[in-house]
Design a protein around this motif. Sequence first.
Motif, mmCIF file in Angstrom:
data_model
loop_
_atom_site.group_PDB
_atom_site.id
_atom_site.type_symbol
_atom_site.label_atom_id
_atom_site.label_comp_id
_atom_site.label_asym_id
_atom_site.label_seq_id
_atom_site.Cartn_x
_atom_site.Cartn_y
_atom_site.Cartn_z
ATOM 1 N N UNK A 1 0.859 -1.200 0.000
ATOM 2 C CA UNK A 1 0.000 0.000 0.000
ATOM 3 C C UNK A 1 0.879 1.228 0.000
ATOM 4 N N UNK A 2 0.617 2.141 -0.891
ATOM 5 C CA UNK A 2 1.403 3.384 -0.897
ATOM 6 C C UNK A 2 1.249 4.130 0.414
ATOM 7 N N UNK B 1 0.600 7.085 2.840
ATOM 8 C CA UNK B 1 -0.186 8.313 2.826
ATOM 9 C C UNK B 1 0.715 9.535 2.892
ATOM 10 N N UNK C 1 -12.025 10.362 4.518
ATOM 11 C CA UNK C 1 -12.031 9.980 5.920
ATOM 12 C C UNK C 1 -12.046 11.262 6.736
ATOM 13 N N UNK C 2 -12.467 11.142 7.993
ATOM 14 C CA UNK C 2 -12.655 12.338 8.817
ATOM 15 C C UNK C 2 -11.666 12.405 9.971
ATOM 16 N N UNK C 3 -10.964 13.500 10.059
ATOM 17 C CA UNK C 3 -10.011 13.678 11.149
ATOM 18 C C UNK C 3 -10.610 14.593 12.209
ATOM 19 N N UNK D 1 2.736 15.503 6.628
ATOM 20 C CA UNK D 1 3.155 14.468 5.703
ATOM 21 C C UNK D 1 4.665 14.300 5.742
ATOM 22 N N UNK E 1 5.764 12.904 9.210
ATOM 23 C CA UNK E 1 5.478 11.519 9.517
ATOM 24 C C UNK E 1 6.167 10.605 8.512
ATOM 25 N N UNK E 2 6.601 11.192 7.409
ATOM 26 C CA UNK E 2 7.379 10.409 6.459
ATOM 27 C C UNK E 2 8.782 10.210 7.036
ATOM 28 N N UNK F 1 2.950 9.481 14.198
ATOM 29 C CA UNK F 1 1.999 10.416 13.610
ATOM 30 C C UNK F 1 1.122 11.153 14.602
ATOM 31 N N UNK G 1 -1.680 10.213 15.520
ATOM 32 C CA UNK G 1 -3.051 10.047 15.045
ATOM 33 C C UNK G 1 -3.516 8.633 15.372
ATOM 34 N N UNK H 1 -8.687 9.860 13.720
ATOM 35 C CA UNK H 1 -9.083 9.726 12.325
ATOM 36 C C UNK H 1 -10.183 8.681 12.201
ATOM 37 N N UNK I 1 -12.385 6.409 10.146
ATOM 38 C CA UNK I 1 -12.416 5.838 8.808
ATOM 39 C C UNK I 1 -13.842 5.716 8.316
ATOM 40 N N UNK J 1 -10.330 -2.995 -2.378
ATOM 41 C CA UNK J 1 -9.063 -3.450 -1.805
ATOM 42 C C UNK J 1 -8.565 -2.599 -0.649
ATOM 43 N N UNK K 1 -8.859 -2.136 2.593
ATOM 44 C CA UNK K 1 -9.369 -2.572 3.890
ATOM 45 C C UNK K 1 -8.763 -1.744 5.027
ATOM 46 N N UNK L 1 -4.961 -1.814 5.501
ATOM 47 C CA UNK L 1 -4.332 -1.035 4.441
ATOM 48 C C UNK L 1 -4.392 0.445 4.774
ATOM 49 N N UNK L 2 -5.553 0.869 5.232
ATOM 50 C CA UNK L 2 -5.664 2.299 5.519
ATOM 51 C C UNK L 2 -4.880 2.719 6.755
ATOM 52 N N UNK M 1 -2.071 1.435 7.602
ATOM 53 C CA UNK M 1 -0.695 1.531 7.128
ATOM 54 C C UNK M 1 -0.531 2.767 6.275
ATOM 55 N N UNK M 2 -1.512 2.966 5.458
ATOM 56 C CA UNK M 2 -1.497 4.121 4.567
ATOM 57 C C UNK M 2 -1.315 5.405 5.372
ATOM 58 N N UNK M 3 -2.142 5.545 6.393
ATOM 59 C CA UNK M 3 -2.069 6.760 7.206
ATOM 60 C C UNK M 3 -0.980 6.673 8.263
ATOM 61 N N UNK M 4 -0.443 5.482 8.411
ATOM 62 C CA UNK M 4 0.602 5.284 9.414
ATOM 63 C C UNK M 4 0.155 5.715 10.817
#
Lengths: 339, 339
Positions: free
Chosen positions: A47-48, A50, A97-99, B51, B54-55, B60, B62, B99, B101, B110, B112, B115-116, B118-121
């Motif tokens: 997964x890319x 965020x 999505x809502x933060x 971004x 957190x990168x 994060x 969150x 956050x 979801x 896809x 799920x 995934x999200x 991880x995506x948002x970390x």
Amino acid sequence: MKMTIKEIAKLAGVSQATVSKIINNYEDVGAKTKKRVLEIMEEHGYRPSYSAQSLAKKVTKVIGVIYAGKINANFNHPFFVDVVSSFKKTMGAEGYDLLFFSNEKFHKADENYLARCQHYNVDGCIIIGGDQVEPSVYDLDQSDIPCIGVDIQLEGKTSGYIMTDNEKVSSLAVEHFYLMDQREIGFIGGKADSLVSEQRLDGFKKIMKTYGLSINENWIKFGDFFEDSGYQVMREMLMENEIPKALFAASDLMAMGAIKAIKDSGKSVHDFSIIGCDDITASRHIDPPLTTVKQDKEKIGKMAAYILNDLINKNLQHTAVKIEPELIVRESCGTAKKV
Amino acid sequence: MKMTIKEIAKLAGVSQATVSKIINNYEDVGAKTKKRVLEIMEEHGYRPSYSAQSLAKKVTKVIGVIYAGKINANFNHPFFVDVVSSFKKTMGAEGYDLLFFSNEKFHKADENYLARCQHYNVDGCIIIGGDQVEPSVYDLDQSDIPCIGVDIQLEGKTSGYIMTDNEKVSSLAVEHFYLMDQREIGFIGGKADSLVSEQRLDGFKKIMKTYGLSINENWIKFGDFFEDSGYQVMREMLMENEIPKALFAASDLMAMGAIKAIKDSGKSVHDFSIIGCDDITASRHIDPPLTTVKQDKEKIGKMAAYILNDLINKNLQHTAVKIEPELIVRESCGTAKKV
DNA sequence: ATAATTAACGAAAACGGTTTCGTAAAAAGT
DNA sequence: ACTTTTTACGAAACCGTTTTCGTTAATTAT
């Protein structure tokens, strides 16, 4: 385990760029390559990130949710719960999505809402009306971040707001009292410095004048929209010499509090006429079933989402919309006189 | 207008590194330099990008909030509203934003929950119990992301869960019925496949046996924790030959629905004994004031936050905690027999 | 067969930060 | 006065993507 685009690229024997293009549905990538890469991604549960994405692109697909006012205010008020629920559903369908921001007083002093919106780079935000307009909310409103206000008047070029026609709310209530032959009418407002309270009070006074009813300033009090305040305020009124026979409360919760105060005082609720506002779920179940001015929470949430979307997509300039309230007659104003 | 660290650095005549160190409270930066840079940051309203941060870092601040089950399920159920409100308050004090979801069915298939996350970390997440355990929730549970479940049993090494002692809930209700001389007891559960329903039913059967009370399977029905389902279920029961005189509903909302069904059927509620569960705000105001088994929503939310925090900070292994319920006696089981 | 298009891909800069490690200057020790 | 330590800072690599633009190979047109 945490795959990156680089590793996927290596595995597939292509460049990062190609993988990225596949993620973002670019046209210029061969069908077989695409298939192969897609399979590898799937296989490794890639997964890319965020953070990386929103750093590179400028879009986050996240909406900030802000409850203006004191700590945690209104998060659990039934009216706003329903509004936000509807908003969430609608925005969810658009992929957002809502933060929910924790109240800033919990954060370091300098981390105001605008700062956090910028920090998270949200695509837009919704501001739930609070007691008054805080400077922090004002800054956000004036920024170039799309904002939709609910029960709060936002004026920025990239903002909009939505609320029930509050003057009409009071009209509906007073008209009903009038029809039920009630002339001694009191008013229990929400937070005195909230816009909603102000508008309802204005509406109340206007319509009272229209009907030639006299306004007793001792019968105008303010709570905070929650139950306890309705109880307190009613309790005070009950101790005065003159007691209003009819009461319009600016929220069902306060109406419930007021009813409790009446009961606790030993008086009979049936000697009073009471109208609430909101039409929350509980209202039809309480004793007596509460006559109330309904706010269309579902619609408000949905419309807020639509407007915010348009604001984000720049299909819209600043807009303000008013939603029609509706009188729901139940039994708290007596049934005897019903036609 | 959007300042970056680079520009601040240039303005201050220092390197990016130094500015970054100031942001992150490193020790090795001179007092006067620090002051100067801070002023420049303030002056230009500079905020580091989430971004980018957190990168670069791996944290994060969150927390992901997930309502398991169908679309938007439980977001506006009063019980969860209060739990989440308390959770939000506590996490807010620790500097976390939440956050929420959108339900994954709104997203591409896809995407799920894992995934999200991880995506948002996200640093961790809270999962609000739904109808059943979805595969998507299971994956998240099994991942190395700290998770706290409310009303849902999570088993991962980095997970924990919290719920009321549900067998005790039923015991409290049935004991009270017993004391009030009620023997013909029915049970209205929530979603049939939810853990909570299961446990309450188990507890119900056990305690009935303990008291030597016979269980009528026709008097055991399931709703979905919301009001309408209570109404429907009660309506069905009312049409049977044998009707239970006492009813334990697994939520106050369903109890309210059941009461409405009774009223609508023309019977008197006072011929029934009814106990709800949750102790939501409305319960004390309805007619009759509802006797209920209270869940300590405030505490559940707060504890959930504590546990999640410990999970995140690795002070804790997998934990499960049960919260004590409490019987609140009001008037829905008759007052006549009160001692 | 040759020129002109088009298709498919990659190199590299950018996004906005953090962090390691090295170094020069200042302070302290002898 | 000279060595050692400490202080204050910066160069540069890195985090994981996106996107522009150039290049080569394959097609199509002539």
